[in-house]
Design an enzyme around this catalytic site. Structure first.
Site, PDB file in Angstrom:
ATOM      1  N   LYS A  78      -9.145 -10.011  32.330  1.00 14.79           N
ATOM      2  CA  LYS A  78     -10.566  -9.686  32.120  1.00 14.79           C
ATOM      3  C   LYS A  78     -11.297 -10.937  31.654  1.00 14.79           C
ATOM      4  O   LYS A  78     -11.183 -11.336  30.500  1.00 14.79           O
ATOM      5  CB  LYS A  78     -10.718  -8.568  31.086  1.00 14.79           C
ATOM      6  CG  LYS A  78     -12.166  -8.203  30.815  1.00 14.79           C
ATOM      7  CD  LYS A  78     -12.252  -7.156  29.714  1.00 14.79           C
ATOM      8  CE  LYS A  78     -13.714  -6.869  29.367  1.00 14.79           C
ATOM      9  NZ  LYS A  78     -14.399  -8.020  28.749  1.00 14.79           N
TER      10      LYS A  78
ATOM     11  N   SER B  16      -9.414 -10.023  27.475  1.00 13.77           N
ATOM     12  CA  SER B  16     -10.711 -10.496  27.000  1.00 13.77           C
ATOM     13  C   SER B  16     -10.574 -11.546  25.903  1.00 13.77           C
ATOM     14  O   SER B  16     -10.138 -12.659  26.149  1.00 13.77           O
ATOM     15  CB  SER B  16     -11.543  -9.297  26.529  1.00 13.77           C
ATOM     16  OG  SER B  16     -12.898  -9.628  26.397  1.00 13.77           O
TER      17      SER B  16
ATOM     18  N   ASP C 188      -4.452 -24.550  26.778  1.00 13.33           N
ATOM     19  CA  ASP C 188      -5.134 -25.718  27.332  1.00 13.33           C
ATOM     20  C   ASP C 188      -5.085 -26.914  26.384  1.00 13.33           C
ATOM     21  O   ASP C 188      -4.978 -28.068  26.828  1.00 13.33           O
ATOM     22  CB  ASP C 188      -6.591 -25.381  27.670  1.00 13.33           C
ATOM     23  CG  ASP C 188      -6.705 -24.453  28.870  1.00 13.33           C
ATOM     24  OD1 ASP C 188      -5.702 -24.301  29.585  1.00 13.33           O
ATOM     25  OD2 ASP C 188      -7.788 -23.885  29.074  1.00 13.33           O
TER      26      ASP C 188
END
Length: 721
Positions: free
Chosen positions: A493, A468, A479
């Site tokens: 998740k 999460s 990224d």
């Protein structure tokens, strides 16, 4: 039609209840019944799930069948308690539980639970009866370890054979640990009696919670119903504080025992309580004492907790006293208790690199915590993961560390706000995560705070239990090219849950409901696939049975349009050489060689899914394992302690299976073992530090590479000029 179904359901429920009441073998409470608040809560929950859930599904016959199957699975996942005929007996209700919820008549789930208690009592009574005879350990037979995919036992003979083998295995473990037959019988008889007592103590809230979670998790794995007790505990876990005396309690032999005392708490400052003390009664202020002997721990805890500055009296039987010894009355004033054990912590690992020593600052973050209520009130010192990490980063700067490693292993998530703000400590400004609502609206969550708390190299250590919010942070760092992600694939998740109170005072509980899906700023989602590490470490978890991909109703992986962002760096050039160095290092590292051997053993056992009940076979297996453990010890113990009889005895005890369960061991020994495990060498963390040290060395000797890996430094420099 619904009225006819309800009449049929009620007739079935009443007839079943009467039949069970007439069964002379019924043991334990069979009269648990739903109360009005619970039936109301179920109806309100269904309203939210069918109208506002991200994956809204109607409460119909199809959903009823899913609830039916999950409810039985939650009660008896290994198919050890119920018979196939029990499931068949209730099969008429498979497609009628939707009507039960809508018509506010939940007697059937409670009757099913009563049958579970009855059957459980029968299984334990049979197990205790088996202790009167001695098993034959010369027979070649085995015990199936995981029965989740097995069929329900067809009859009593089949289920009794399953339990006979379980008892035999329990007996054999104790025998191999050196216990005689008398001690084995006493230990197991007490163990099975305690099993029975725990099940008998289950109350109506437990039954309702189990049934409602069978409903909620039938929609998706992360939607839950939280009863009043569970809602309070969830709130405490998020704010990392509570009001009480600062003692961690557990149940041992029907006593409520003090397992840990929080430093600086009222319990600590009084000097009158110690680990192992037994609380036998609790009184509020000057009110009469309430005897809590034999109570469930979650019924005792609310009596001990209470409002700040209020007084509580404890009737205590000292740890080192006999059961008939004099009791001590301890009066304490409750205060706010900080749960620092779950807060962010720092450490520094020094890594030798030729003639140089690299210093890696480690920030361990167990959860993304945030005291929402304190922040809403405007409290200046509200608890926040980001605020704590920012402070730690400042301290690590002063300590002149070369790089920072954020350890997110076993961090299951927490506050979305904290994941965004924590990312902002490592990037200047920009989007961090996207999420899409049930209606398809995409929102981009942005870090708007200018500046970077740490502008040096950074790594993030992850494992399968990183989920999460941990995945949001790790994905954003990856990224942006801001740092290296090290470890094994994360949980996967990628969904957002929102809390909704069913009533103002939480009398009816709360629901934690999936309302959106996360997406990385590159457009992909962390859902199902998780975050793949840049530098791959040995995989400890079973990826097939643990993680989002193991759920049968998980949302699929998908993607949306990428957000607009400016990369902070590019780690691609360093990944391959760092992976090569890592693999070359661990190929010669004894700790990793041992780890891979252990992983191979676990995978072999998991595949076989059986353990021998033949004593000769088990002794041979144990001797092989012990011989291997002794070889490892020679490397792990210091020369100073190697010949110490006490140290040698402790090492032997640690490597052998004593056949006991946690609450059957001496509390002091259990705590010492936990401390030893916590203090043991963390090979994954150490290796991650070596990887980051390698990276620093590469960047230090190649300025062009350094400029590409850390683009943000040049950008910041240009901005300041």
């Amino acid at each position: 039609m619904k009225k006819q179904l309800l009449i049929a359901m009620m007739a079935f429920a009443v007839s079943t209840e009467v039949a069970m009441a007439q069964n002379k073998q019924a043991v334990g409470p069979i009269n648990l019944k739903p109360v009005a608040g619970q039936t109301q809560a179920a109806l309100m929950t269904a309203h939210f799930f069918t109208n506002y859930h991200y994956k809204a599904m109607p409460l119909d016959d199809g959903m009823s069948a899913k609830i039916f199957d999950r409810y039985f699975k939650s009660l008896d996942g290994d198919k050890l308690i119920f018979l196939a005929s029990d499931i068949e007996q209730f099969s008429v209700m498979r497609t009628r539980l939707d009507d039960a919820i809508e018509n506010e008549d939940l007697r059937v789930p409670f009757i099913i639970h009563s049958l579970y208690q009855q059957r459980f009592a029968q299984r334990l009574a049979y197990s205790r009866e088996l202790l009167k005879t001695k098993p034959d350990f010369t027979i070649n037979e085995s015990l199936q370890l995981d029965r989740e995919k097995a069929e329900w036992p067809k009859n009593e003979d089949e289920v009794r054979d399953i339990w006979r083998k379980r008892v035999k295995n329990d007996w054999l473990r104790l025998k191999l640990a050196g216990k005689n037959d008398k001690a084995i019988r006493e230990t197991l008889d007490k163990r099975y009696e305690n099993y029975q007592k725990r099940v008998r103590k289950l109350d109506g809230e437990d039954v309702f919670q189990a049934f409602m979670n069978a409903y909620s998790t039938s929609i998706d794995p992360h939607t839950n119903y939280l009863g009043p007790r569970a809602a309070e505990n969830f709130d405490i876990s998020m704010r990392l504080s509570l009001e009480g005396i600062g003692a961690v309690l557990q149940t041992r032999d029907e006593y409520t025992v003090i397992r840990e005392i929080v430093a600086g708490s009222p319990a600590f400052m009084s000097g009158k309580l110690k680990v192992g003390d037994r609380i036998v009664a609790v009184a509020q202020g000057s009110a009469p004492f309430v005897d809590v002997l034999g109570w469930r721990i979650d019924d005792v805890v609310p009596l001990v907790r209470g409002a700040k500055n209020s007084k509580v009296r404890l009737d205590v039987l000292p740890a080192d006293a006999g059961t008939d010894a004099k009791h001590t009355i301890v009066t304490l004033t409750r205060q706010k208790i900080r749960m620092e054990e779950q807060a962010a912590k720092k450490s520094i690992i020094e890594v030798r690199d030729g003639a140089m020593t690299r210093r890696v600052g480690v920030v361990s973050l167990p959860t993304f915590y945030l005291d929402f209520e304190a922040r809403r009130r405007g409290d200046r010192d509200y608890k926040s993961a980001t605020r704590d990490v920012a402070r730690i980063l400042g301290e690590l700067k002063k300590a002149k560390v070369d790089n920072v490693l954020i350890d997110l292993r076993n961090n299951g998530g927490g506050s979305l706000d904290e994941a965004i703000e924590l990312t902002g400590l490592f990037i200047d400004k920009g989007p961090v995560v996207q999420h899409r609502s049930a209606g398809g609206k995409v929102t981009v969550e942005v870090d708007t705070n200018a500046g970077i708390a740490w502008d040096g190299p950074v790594g993030v250590l992850i494992n399968r239990s990183s989920a999460s919010a941990s995945e949001i942070f790790a994905a954003a760092i990856q990224d942006y090219g801001r740092g290296l992600i090290i470890g094994e694939p994360t949980f996967g998740k990628g969904t957002v849950q929102s809390l909704k109170r069913l009533d103002e005072n939480v009398r009816l509980g709360e629901i934690k409901m999936t309302t959106a899906q996360f997406f990385r700023i590159n457009g992909g989602t962390t859902q199902l696939r998780g975050v793949a590490p840049d530098i791959k470490m040995p995989v400890l978890a079973d990826l097939e049975t643990y993680g989002e991909s193991s759920f049968d109703n998980a949302l699929p992986w998908t993607s949306i349009e990428a957000a607009s962002f400016v990369p902070a760096g590019d780690q691609r050039e360093v990944v391959a050489p760092l992976q090569q160095r890592h693999e070359a290092r661990i190929a010669k590292d004894k700790d990793f060689i041992y780890l891979n051997e252990d992983l191979a053993e676990v995978r072999k056992l998991r595949k076989e899914n059986a353990i021998s009940l033949n004593e000769a076979v088990r002794r041979k297996e144990r001797d092989v394992q012990e011989a291997r453990a002794k070889l490892r010890e020679a490397r792990q113990v210091s020369v100073r302690n190697a010949k110490s009889p006490a140290a040698a005895a402790a090492r032997k005890k640690a490597r052998q299976d004593d056949g006991l369960q946690a609450d059957e061991r001496n509390l002091a020994s259990e705590l010492a073992a936990e401390k030893a495990a916590k203090d043991a060498k963390d090979v994954m963390l150490t290796e991650a530090a070596h990887i980051l040290s390698d990276q620093v060395s590469m960047l230090a000797t190649d300025s062009r590479l350094a400029s590409r890996v850390m683009l943000y430094k040049a950008a910041l420099k240009g901005a300041s000029n």
